[in-house]
Design a protein around this motif. Structure first.
Motif, short mmCIF file in Angstrom:
data_model
loop_
_atom_site.label_atom_id
_atom_site.label_comp_id
_atom_site.label_asym_id
_atom_site.label_seq_id
_atom_site.Cartn_x
_atom_site.Cartn_y
_atom_site.Cartn_z
N PHE B 37 0.66 -1.24 -0.01
CA PHE B 37 0.11 -0.11 0.19
C PHE B 37 0.90 1.28 -0.03
CE2 PHE B 37 -3.88 -1.98 0.59
CZ PHE B 37 -4.86 -0.84 0.30
N MET B 117 0.21 5.15 5.81
CA MET B 117 -0.29 6.42 6.61
C MET B 117 0.99 7.22 7.32
SD MET B 117 -3.56 4.68 8.37
CE MET B 117 -3.64 5.71 9.85
N PHE B 242 -2.18 0.33 -9.14
CA PHE B 242 -2.54 -0.98 -8.38
C PHE B 242 -3.65 -1.69 -9.20
CE2 PHE B 242 -5.20 -3.70 -5.87
CZ PHE B 242 -4.16 -4.65 -5.73
N LEU B 276 -17.52 12.86 -12.74
CA LEU B 276 -17.76 11.81 -11.78
C LEU B 276 -17.31 10.69 -12.25
CD1 LEU B 276 -19.29 11.10 -9.14
CD2 LEU B 276 -21.46 11.30 -10.42
N GLU B 279 -13.65 9.87 -11.99
CA GLU B 279 -13.40 9.78 -10.65
C GLU B 279 -13.83 8.14 -10.31
OE1 GLU B 279 -14.36 11.88 -6.71
OE2 GLU B 279 -15.21 13.02 -8.36
N PHE B 283 -12.38 2.24 -10.31
CA PHE B 283 -12.89 1.43 -9.54
C PHE B 283 -13.98 0.51 -10.30
CE2 PHE B 283 -11.54 4.44 -6.37
CZ PHE B 283 -10.62 3.56 -5.48
N LEU B 286 -11.90 -2.17 -11.89
CA LEU B 286 -11.52 -3.22 -10.81
C LEU B 286 -12.54 -4.23 -10.71
CD1 LEU B 286 -9.17 -4.15 -8.80
CD2 LEU B 286 -10.71 -2.52 -6.86
N ILE B 287 -13.91 -3.63 -10.45
CA ILE B 287 -14.92 -4.40 -10.07
C ILE B 287 -15.15 -5.46 -11.14
CG2 ILE B 287 -17.38 -4.60 -9.61
CD1 ILE B 287 -16.82 -2.01 -7.79
N LEU B 290 -12.38 -7.86 -11.55
CA LEU B 290 -12.30 -8.89 -10.45
C LEU B 290 -13.42 -9.88 -10.64
CD1 LEU B 290 -11.06 -7.14 -7.48
CD2 LEU B 290 -9.89 -8.64 -8.75
N ILE C 141 -9.33 -4.96 -1.50
CA ILE C 141 -9.39 -3.61 -2.21
C ILE C 141 -10.50 -3.31 -2.83
CG2 ILE C 141 -8.38 -3.05 -4.71
CD1 ILE C 141 -6.20 -3.01 -2.63
N ILE C 142 -11.23 -4.36 -2.94
CA ILE C 142 -12.67 -4.18 -3.37
C ILE C 142 -13.46 -3.39 -2.24
CG2 ILE C 142 -15.00 -5.14 -3.50
CD1 ILE C 142 -13.93 -5.59 -6.07
N LEU C 144 -12.22 -1.31 0.03
CA LEU C 144 -11.79 -0.01 -0.05
C LEU C 144 -12.36 0.70 -1.20
CD1 LEU C 144 -9.44 2.06 0.60
CD2 LEU C 144 -8.06 0.87 -1.13
N GLY C 145 -12.29 0.18 -2.37
CA GLY C 145 -12.96 0.68 -3.45
C GLY C 145 -14.51 1.04 -3.29
N GLU C 148 -14.83 4.13 -1.08
CA GLU C 148 -14.68 5.29 -1.89
C GLU C 148 -15.66 5.75 -2.80
OE1 GLU C 148 -11.60 7.44 -1.53
OE2 GLU C 148 -11.58 6.00 0.49
N ILE C 149 -16.29 4.72 -3.45
CA ILE C 149 -17.53 4.98 -4.27
C ILE C 149 -18.52 5.49 -3.54
CG2 ILE C 149 -19.18 3.83 -5.64
CD1 ILE C 149 -16.99 1.84 -6.69
N THR C 152 -17.85 8.99 -2.86
CA THR C 152 -17.84 9.98 -4.10
C THR C 152 -19.35 9.93 -4.50
OG1 THR C 152 -16.08 8.81 -4.95
CG2 THR C 152 -17.18 9.96 -6.48
N ASN C 156 -21.26 13.72 -4.53
CA ASN C 156 -22.15 14.37 -5.83
C ASN C 156 -23.79 14.30 -5.66
OD1 ASN C 156 -20.07 14.71 -7.96
ND2 ASN C 156 -19.37 12.99 -6.75
N PHE C 254 -11.40 6.62 4.21
CA PHE C 254 -10.47 5.61 4.44
C PHE C 254 -10.03 5.69 5.79
CE2 PHE C 254 -6.26 3.93 3.60
CZ PHE C 254 -6.68 2.51 3.40
N LEU C 255 -9.45 6.75 6.30
CA LEU C 255 -8.93 7.05 7.37
C LEU C 255 -9.75 6.40 8.70
CD1 LEU C 255 -7.06 10.25 7.94
CD2 LEU C 255 -6.07 8.02 8.56
#
Lengths: 277, 306, 349
Positions: B37, B117, B242, B276, B279, B283, B286-287, B290, C141-142, C144-145, C148-149, C152, C156, C254-255
């Motif tokens: 990370f 972090m 990544f 949007l 952004e 992901f 990614l989805i 996967l 990762i999923i 995490l994503g 974030e989604i 977002t 919006n 995330f934090l």
């Protein structure tokens, strides 16, 4: 003949590789069969096909005349097939008792609870759902008690009750093998598949294991199919043996017949006039 | 048509930066099965090292003045970014990851999050750096070259050329050098490699060094191209690189390059369509990957032995 | 077997009594001025963090999955419940919500919280599906994503304030309310993990294939764990939004998810007790550092920003991971949380 488990013309490919080819097996009720063959012959693949981890490319697998192909592994367990693993797969940080209790879990998960209604079989459990466990209803507590009592009874029978509160991974190897067999038995199977149960055991433990397998077969009235490299075990307890190599059956019969079969000797030791490699 | 071409160029440029980051991810994953990370933070460290070095050298040699030898200056700054990124990666490996080698993989993953972090907050806590944005200097004077109706900045050429050179060098290194062969051996089977007399820890260290150095270069290029740096700048590019590595097949070096360019181009077009979508596109990719092909485009399926 | 009083064991009654005792003590200290409102507020936040940590522990610690987007569920719960309550507050301005005696207001609040939990659970159900194919780091990762989604998306949606956040949420959460809901959440999850279903979850963590092959429907249980974990995270998010009176996209980043993860790890994977203690300890530590570090800075005549708090936090995480064998509780539980009949054979090995 009354067939408990039957495999017909089962073939399985991994990519282009034929791992199991045209494999047939009729396992009569109450039988104790052995499945032997050199490393990589496809023995464990056959177990994986029976237990639903792989789906065969061709052929049929039936338990008591009901097809189990395309069933999920856990459904096949519910239908009555249990197994152990070549490389131990114990729930290591849980107690020995919990290892067994997890096997008795599945009757509990089935949606509606059936109250105090009597069941045909004594082994059937009161069924509870998630909400019963959230609120710890009377029904639920009863089911839990029943699971625990049954698990303890089984451990006593297998003589593991002295270590039932130990963490599973702290047990010696021989007892872990035993625990895995007990865990499989706790699912109340009709067919038990043992994948190299004697692997890594010392002679004393092997003697005990052979007694245990006999004991299980007679006491629980179940059908056993066994993969084993240890010839003393196979020849000593199996009534009938199937030998496979490169995914194909090369011999079968009573232990004495198989032991003297030239193809078997060849598969294990290589051809007599074979070139040095 | 010309905007289409323009966007394609921008996409390739962005993809080059992603590729340099993604290679480190993929090489480290290939060898120690760790999603590092903190890798995006080596990228940030590279950018800050380049920034610092540029001004330090500027004082010494009067860089920024007309007549200064930009190429030498650029190469020096590049070297500094590489060293800083590589050093950070090697240090993180020694201090935080090495002691956890035999522990469950998730332990090192969480440690990596901690390292990430730590680097970010430590940088923004340091009074000399601080949490705010800084403008990145034009290490190389920016010029615009016209190709037909499209205009191309020389930074596009620099980014792509630097990335391509490093990728070729890496490919040759991995294919033909002794270290490269050892790296491939370790990623195939650690135990067997050890029995063949390969010092595993050295190879892991080299992998981190190369990965970190590449990320450092990416930091410099990113600073040049999008002239703004800040301590958290590594998070998003790191994550996207990544994802690019996963898209190409994690552990697979050509896969990481391919995935990065796909990612860079897709993101540029998506961003042009709607911010949007821009952004979220990473992901979304990614989805989809996967769920449809978790091993990635060039990756191989692995199965557990039962 | 312990005596059952309305199906609640004596031990559980003791646990509840002990917790209530602590609540009374806090209320007493607050009334007498020993505890300032600031301290009570930290206790409030700690209690909410307890729900977050215990529910994440259900997914990560007990079931062995790896979710690092837990605050995404909290965000869903927070925005859902807060949208409902602010809407009703606007439509019926005459209801004095902020008074405890107003039952109607609280009924609305409880229903809104539940709704938030249920919507979050729905999202958790969906997020559970990738867990069927993906393990460990990929799943991380999923999730995490996903977190974030979610952020977002809220960032919006203008209706909920977009980047400004949802403001003017009525203040329904107070110490007693938060305490009761936290207590109920902890008991519910404790009852679950000490049941046959809980053992099924544990078996997935221990060895998923073996679990399936002793008859556990691992697909269903993994999704169940995500759904239930998300439900309680949604409840916690709702409580928090009605405590701070704001729901802002940055609150659920995330934090915060990582902070909750640290609580789970520091307390011990698979220990409810550990999560409770760690949630309190780390919340107080975090707040303590917030005041102590600048104080230290004043002494040394330098300005120390909030970043140093995060530096300490991240170092703590690294140190925990490097040196932990059994952090805090390991897998053990305090005796009061272990059902009597599980005394010997629980997972508290």
């Amino acid at each position: 003949m009354d067939s408990m488990l039957s495999l017909e013309k089962v073939t399985h490919y991994f990519g282009g590789l034929k791992a199991v080819s045209n494999f047939n097996l009729e396992l009569p009720d109450g039988a104790l069969y052995g499945l032997i063959g050199p490393n990589g012959a496809g023995k464990t693949t056959i177990f994986n096909l029976i237990t639903g981890i792989y789906t065969p490319t061709e052929g049929s697998i039936k338990l008591m005349n009901e097809s189990i192909i395309r069933k999920k592994p856990y459904q096949i367990v519910h239908m009555g097939i249990a197994r152990t693993f070549q490389n131990l797969r114990i729930f290591g940080s849980l107690s020995v008792l919990d290892n067994i209790r997890i096997s008795r879990h599945y009757t509990v998960g089935k949606s509606k609870h059936t109250g105090n209604r009597k069941h045909k079989e004594s082994s059937d459990l009161v069924q509870t759902n998630l909400f019963d466990s959230f609120f710890r209803t009377r029904n639920y507590l009863k089911a839990e008690r029943q699971i625990t009592d049954e698990a303890i009874d089984l451990l006593k029978l297998i003589k593991l009750d002295d270590v039932m509160h130990e963490q599973a991974k702290s047990l010696p190897y021989g007892k872990l093998r035993k625990l895995e067999i007990a865990r499989a038995l706790a699912t109340h199977p009709s067919v038990l598949l043992l994948d190299e149960p004697a692997a890594g055991m010392n002679p004393a433990e092997i003697g005990e294991l052979m007694d245990l397998i006999h004991f299980i077969r007679d006491n629980f009235k179940i059908t056993i199919l066994l993969i084993e490299h240890h010839m003393k075990v196979v020849m000593g307890i199996c009534e009938y043996i199937k030998v496979i190599d490169f995914g194909e059956t090369i011999a079968e019969g009573k232990p004495v017949e198989v032991a003297n079969n030239p193809r078997v000797i060849e598969a294990y030791l290589g051809k007599e006039e074979g070139k040095c490699s | 048509m010309s905007t289409f071409f323009q966007q394609l160029l921008n996409g390739i440029q962005l993809g080059s930066i992603y590729a340099l980051i993604a290679l480190g991810y993929t090489m480290v994953y290939g060898i120690v099965r760790l999603i590092n990370f903190a890798h995006g933070d080596f990228f940030m460290i590279g950018a800050y090292a380049a920034y610092g070095l540029y001004y330090a050298l500027g004082r010494l040699f009067g860089a920024g003045n007309p007549g200064a030898n930009y190429l030498v200056l650029f190469l020096l700054v590049l070297g500094g970014a590489m060293l800083a990124g590589g050093f950070a990666a090697v240090t993180a490996n020694r201090v935080a990851y090495k002691p956890l080698r035999d522990k469950p993989r998730l332990s090192s993953l969480i440690t990596a999050i901690g390292v990430s972090m730590f680097i970010e907050y430590f940088f923004s806590a340091l009074p000399a750096i601080g949490p705010s944005f800084r403008g990145f200097p034009e290490v190389f004077p920016k010029t615009i070259i016209k190709i037909g109706t499209a205009s191309v900045s020389n930074y596009v050429i620099i980014d792509v050329a630097v990335a391509a050179t490093l990728m070729v060098v890496l490919t040759l290194l991995v294919k033909f050098s002794k270290v490269g062969k050892a790296m491939r051996a370790v990623s195939q089977d650690k135990e067997a490699a050890k029995l063949m007399g390969i010092n595993i820890e050295t190879i892991i260290g080299v992998t981190f060094l190369i990965g970190g150095a590449f990320a450092g270069v990416a930091g410099l290029l990113s600073g040049l191209t999008y002239p703004r740096i800040f301590p958290y700048m590594g998070i998003l590019p790191g994550l996207k690189a990544f994802i690019a590595a996963v898209l190409g097949g994690i552990g697979n070096i050509p896969g990481a390059m391919l995935g990065s360019y796909i990612m860079g181009i897709a993101e540029t077009y998506a961003n042009a369509a709607n911010s949007l979508i821009g952004e979220g596109i990473a992901f979304a990719i990614l989805i989809v990957v996967l769920l449809i092909r978790p091993q990635g485009i060039l990756g191989e399926k692995t199965a557990d032995k039962i | 077997m312990g005596k059952k009083i309305f199906f609640i064991s004596r031990r559980m009654l003791l646990f509840v009594a002990g917790a209530l005792g602590m609540l009374l003590l806090v209320l007493f200290f607050n009334a007498t001025g020993i505890f300032t409102d600031y301290i009570v507020q930290i206790i409030n936040i700690s209690l909410i963090n307890v729900i977050l940590a215990v529910s994440l522990n259900l997914i990560n610690g007990f079931t062995g999955q790896f979710s690092i987007g837990h605050m995404g569920f909290a965000a869903v719960g927070a925005y859902t419940s807060a949208t409902v309550t602010t809407l009703i507050a606007k439509v019926t301005p005459r209801l004095p919500y902020t008074e405890f005696i107003n039952i109607n207001g609280y009924i609305v609040f409880i229903l809104a919280l539940l709704l938030g939990g249920i919507v979050a659970a729905g999202i958790g159900f969906l997020i559970g599906f990738p867990s069927l194919r993906l393990k460990g780091d990929y799943l991380a990762i999923i999730t995490l994503g996903f977190g974030e989604i979610i952020r977002t998306i809220f960032n919006n949606i203008d209706y909920v304030g977009g980047p400004r956040g949802l403001l003017g949420i009525p203040k329904f959460s107070n110490l007693i309310m938060i305490f009761v809901i936290t207590l109920l959440s902890v008991i519910a999850i404790r009852n679950l993990v000490f049941s046959t279903h809980g053992r099924a979850l544990l078996s997935i963590r221990e060895n998923e294939l073996a679990s399936e092959l002793v008859g556990v429907n691992t697909v269903r249980y993994k999704i169940t764990a995500f759904t239930i974990g998300a439900f309680f995270a949604g409840i916690a998010g709702g409580l928090q939004a009605h405590l701070l009176q704001i729901a802002h996209p940055t609150q659920y980043g995330f934090l915060y998810s990582i902070l909750v993860l640290i609580m789970v790890y520091a307390g011990g994977m698979g220990s409810i007790t550990g999560s409770i203690i760690a949630a309190f300890a780390l919340t107080f530590l975090s707040e303590g550092l917030r005041t102590a570090l600048p104080g230290l800075g004043d002494l040394m005549h330098v300005k120390i920003g909030d970043e140093w708090r995060m530096v300490v936090y991240s170092l703590l995480l690294i140190i925990i991971m490097l040196f932990r064998t059994e952090v805090l509780m390991g897998m053990r539980e305090m005796k009061l949380l272990v059902p009597e009949e599980e005394e010997h054979h629980g997972q508290h090995a």
